[in-house]
Design a protein around this motif. Sequence first.
Motif, PDB file in Angstrom:
ATOM      1  N   LYS A   1       0.800  -1.216   0.000  1.00  0.00           N
ATOM      2  CA  LYS A   1       0.000   0.000   0.000  1.00  0.00           C
ATOM      3  C   LYS A   1       0.840   1.278   0.000  1.00  0.00           C
ATOM      4  N   LYS A   2       1.873   1.300   0.766  1.00  0.00           N
ATOM      5  CA  LYS A   2       2.670   2.523   0.880  1.00  0.00           C
ATOM      6  C   LYS A   2       3.195   2.956  -0.480  1.00  0.00           C
ATOM      7  N   GLU A   3       3.868   2.044  -1.181  1.00  0.00           N
ATOM      8  CA  GLU A   3       4.463   2.395  -2.462  1.00  0.00           C
ATOM      9  C   GLU A   3       3.391   2.623  -3.538  1.00  0.00           C
ATOM     10  N   ALA A   4       2.370   1.772  -3.553  1.00  0.00           N
ATOM     11  CA  ALA A   4       1.340   1.883  -4.588  1.00  0.00           C
ATOM     12  C   ALA A   4       0.643   3.239  -4.514  1.00  0.00           C
ATOM     13  N   ILE A   5       0.315   3.667  -3.315  1.00  0.00           N
ATOM     14  CA  ILE A   5      -0.358   4.959  -3.145  1.00  0.00           C
ATOM     15  C   ILE A   5       0.586   6.110  -3.470  1.00  0.00           C
ATOM     16  N   ALA A   6       1.803   6.038  -2.968  1.00  0.00           N
ATOM     17  CA  ALA A   6       2.770   7.122  -3.204  1.00  0.00           C
ATOM     18  C   ALA A   6       3.057   7.281  -4.691  1.00  0.00           C
ATOM     19  N   TRP A   7       3.234   6.166  -5.388  1.00  0.00           N
ATOM     20  CA  TRP A   7       3.580   6.248  -6.814  1.00  0.00           C
ATOM     21  C   TRP A   7       2.399   6.721  -7.657  1.00  0.00           C
ATOM     22  N   SER A   8       1.184   6.314  -7.291  1.00  0.00           N
ATOM     23  CA  SER A   8       0.028   6.768  -8.061  1.00  0.00           C
ATOM     24  C   SER A   8      -0.128   8.287  -7.926  1.00  0.00           C
ATOM     25  N   TRP A   9       0.073   8.800  -6.715  1.00  0.00           N
ATOM     26  CA  TRP A   9      -0.015  10.244  -6.499  1.00  0.00           C
ATOM     27  C   TRP A   9       1.119  10.979  -7.214  1.00  0.00           C
ATOM     28  N   GLU A  10       2.301  10.429  -7.139  1.00  0.00           N
ATOM     29  CA  GLU A  10       3.459  11.056  -7.793  1.00  0.00           C
ATOM     30  C   GLU A  10       3.245  11.146  -9.301  1.00  0.00           C
ATOM     31  N   LEU A  11       2.762  10.059  -9.909  1.00  0.00           N
ATOM     32  CA  LEU A  11       2.567  10.060 -11.359  1.00  0.00           C
ATOM     33  C   LEU A  11       1.501  11.073 -11.770  1.00  0.00           C
ATOM     34  N   LEU A  12       0.359  11.058 -11.053  1.00  0.00           N
ATOM     35  CA  LEU A  12      -0.745  11.924 -11.454  1.00  0.00           C
ATOM     36  C   LEU A  12      -0.437  13.402 -11.229  1.00  0.00           C
ATOM     37  N   THR A  13       0.159  13.714 -10.094  1.00  0.00           N
ATOM     38  CA  THR A  13       0.300  15.132  -9.737  1.00  0.00           C
ATOM     39  C   THR A  13       1.652  15.730 -10.083  1.00  0.00           C
ATOM     40  N   GLU A  14       2.724  14.947 -10.023  1.00  0.00           N
ATOM     41  CA  GLU A  14       4.046  15.500 -10.284  1.00  0.00           C
ATOM     42  C   GLU A  14       4.509  15.267 -11.719  1.00  0.00           C
ATOM     43  N   VAL A  15       4.106  14.134 -12.291  1.00  0.00           N
ATOM     44  CA  VAL A  15       4.514  13.834 -13.662  1.00  0.00           C
ATOM     45  C   VAL A  15       3.479  14.361 -14.659  1.00  0.00           C
ATOM     46  N   TYR A  16       2.210  13.956 -14.466  1.00  0.00           N
ATOM     47  CA  TYR A  16       1.151  14.431 -15.355  1.00  0.00           C
ATOM     48  C   TYR A  16       0.651  15.834 -14.988  1.00  0.00           C
ATOM     49  N   LYS A  17       1.046  16.313 -13.806  1.00  0.00           N
ATOM     50  CA  LYS A  17       0.711  17.673 -13.369  1.00  0.00           C
ATOM     51  C   LYS A  17      -0.802  17.913 -13.248  1.00  0.00           C
ATOM     52  N   ILE A  18      -1.538  16.907 -12.805  1.00  0.00           N
ATOM     53  CA  ILE A  18      -2.973  17.094 -12.568  1.00  0.00           C
ATOM     54  C   ILE A  18      -3.154  17.931 -11.296  1.00  0.00           C
ATOM     55  N   ASP A  19      -4.069  18.882 -11.350  1.00  0.00           N
ATOM     56  CA  ASP A  19      -4.364  19.755 -10.215  1.00  0.00           C
ATOM     57  C   ASP A  19      -4.836  18.919  -9.031  1.00  0.00           C
ATOM     58  N   LYS A  20      -4.094  18.991  -7.921  1.00  0.00           N
ATOM     59  CA  LYS A  20      -4.436  18.203  -6.739  1.00  0.00           C
ATOM     60  C   LYS A  20      -5.820  18.559  -6.196  1.00  0.00           C
TER      61      LYS A  20
END
Length: 885
Positions: A105-124
């Motif tokens: 859970k720790k990595e799966a959640i962290a990576w999904s958030w990182e990809l969406l918000t930091e890589v794809y730059k989706i508005d949090k």
Amino acid sequence: MTMLNSAEIRQTFLDFFKSKEHQILPSAPIVIKNDPTLLFTNAGMNQFKDYFLGNKKSPYTRVADTQKCLRVSGKHNDLEEVGVDTYHHTMFEMLGNWSFGDYFKKEAIAWSWELLTEVYKIDKNKLYVTVFEGDEKEQLSKDEEAIYEWKNFIAEERILFGSKKDNFWEMGDTGPCGPCTEIHIDCRTEEERIAVDGKTLVNKDHPQVIEIWNVVFIQFNRLKDGSLEPLPAKHVDTGMGFERLVRVLQGKQSNYDTDVFTGTIAATEKITGKKYDASSSASTGGSWREAVAFRVIADHIRAISFTISDGQLPSNTGAGYVIRRILRRAVRYYYSHLNYKQPLLFQFVTVISKQFENVFPELEHQIDFVSKVIMEEEEGFLRTLEKGLKKIDEIISVVSKQPGKRMNGTEVFELYDTYGFPVDLTRLIATENNLTVDEEGFKKEMEQQKKRSRVATAIDAEDWVVLDTFALNEFVGYDSLEIKSKIVKYRKVKAKGKEAYQIVLEASPFYAESGGQVGDTGEFKIGDKTLQIFDTKKENELIIHFADKLPDSFAEEVIAKVDTERRKAIAVHHSATHLLHAALRKVLGTHVTQKGSLVSNEHLRFDFSHFAKLTAEEIATVEAMVNEKIRENIPVTITKMPKEDALKKGAMALFGEKYGDVVRVVIIDPNYSVELCGGTHVYNTGELGFFKIKHETAIAAGVRRIEAVSGKQAEEYVTVQFETLHAIKEALKSPKDILKAIEKLQEDSKQFIKTTEELKRQQSSGSVDRLILKKENINGYGFYHDIILNVDIDVLKLIASELEIKNAKKEIALLLGKKDGKVSIVVALSNDLKDSEKLDANKIIKEHIAPLIKGGGGGQKTFATAGGQDASNLQQVIEKVKSLL
């Protein structure tokens, strides 16, 4: 940030997880061949199912991919919505990352958030997450671990709780399962978001507040009793809809406005001369129907192209019919609403293959093939479409004037059967004209057709696709079992509900089934791909290889290789057949002639003319003669000669068989066996090793049949017989005379059965007396009931019979037996209750008793039985029946 195109969005996902040490895997085929529970891949996890079930060990602990999926059958049937709205699809891509016993859970959640918000730059501020709220009934607490991890990234008020229905994923009734966390995005305008809080719209089917990613934590195993146990290894299974993601990142309100589909839409505009109006709605009438047609084409061509390239051709049954339905729906839309009257879809295969060449290259390798299949399908449907539309217009003009405005099932079936209209296409046209369809009537007509079809045995074969009109079709398998060749034609066939592909080579080492010898199996090696050949047959002297899929390319060289071990076993049995034929003629007489044969790798079957059952002595003499010829190690000589010369040498020819002027003659000792034969054989009789007759029976008047084995199969057969004999001896404690011992055992068994039957009668007699003493009177009914230990259903039936309530008045007997942990139950009613509306033994068993004992059963209205596994509720069964009285 510059807007990414769809290919870049996909590649960014894969690159991101590659940086997190994930192995990037190609998509599994969209067509599923080895899973009877699915026609198509309908989720990203399908190809990894065996890993989750523990059937196989994954070679990687972390993987990521984009998976082609299709959802137009079963419970995932959105076909009628596709194109009508802007977000349903037949084929879609599912982006996924997976952990098999690695991160959780720790990595799966962290990576999904990182990809969406930091890589794809989706508005949090547009994102919400849901987590499992727990389930008291399942004794599952809320997912505190997921909540804790999410608090590191998102405000607590944006962490919402979901029920078991929304946030607990299960593979099926049993097996791996676990809670999931979903990421949702609010795509509304800023003004709309201010006016209504987005969290109130999550999971409320709002078209602009949508789930974008589902992250499943597989940590439990669902057992058969419904309970959950923790898995020894925890897994992560995620799925993100590619089309939705692209829509979000490209800021579109419709999936079809993204570059996933705009290329096909532009090509449609160019070819048809029509313009796509994305802003049109149902209220705009014709322009909206044109827009729907554009969307239908853009969606459907992907599903059609990729399923065909993965090996599923359109057909009238199963997965093939699903593809045909999709294709015909698209044809009807462009024919009726874009006024395009010739094949259109096949023209987009190049557009699609170019778009996906770097992610799904299988289509690029088969552009010509897929285009040709689609074009022929379109042409076939277009030939009947105009007539069908005229027919449906006639029906509509009549039905629209009727009170119910309903098309009857017979008419709907005629449109399906005569004009090729799938029922959902008829339903669509009916809806457009404010009519309904008689679904039940159509189903009845379909069932009648299926019954008629079951009687027929004809093979349904499509037309040949010819690649080389002038190529030879030569058999070279007498001398070579592996050669290089090329494909000259192919087609799809269906027989007895099974579909296959037939392939013809320029030259082939594969023996085609003929003369009683089964066809060869083996493989075609084409580039780095291998095609399994599961049968070879002849049709008009054409050597046809059967495969369950087609190669990616038809232009490459084919290395055709026969299964050598299987061929050797077949040759052994074919030579043994010749030896057997000769021995039968010598032992029984020259009236013996072959009437049929089967030569396979497992055994031989020889039918011959003879009017009496072979004696044990005759069978032994035939066997001895064949084995003598085997020990002599006689060379098997095969030569070609004029037919007349062969017959002069005494060669055996089969009556009714067509021979050419030059024949192939198989000689095993000129004084013993000379036969005309096109089959394959051993070089010396010694290769047969041993020969043994298994059975000798009659199959028709004057025709006998021998089944026999030779070679390794004979050795295995004899070994099993000796092992069985040895086991019998040991079981009987090695008697001096085994036959006498068996006879005594049979006599003892008869006596035991007699004694047992007498004990059952005595037991039932005592039970009847006890039942009479315990009889209750309830609401005017005489009620007999008892729980009897150590009895089976036969004893209960005997008790019910001896109770003699058939001719009584308003009496019912409920007999419950327990033995070895299992339950048996009998319900018997007096005959005067057979017309009772309330009391029915069959219904009492099925509706009231079977569920309580975890079993099943049934019977007649006055007598029924049941069996079950749960003996804990027998008193409840009695009380239940009492309540019915």
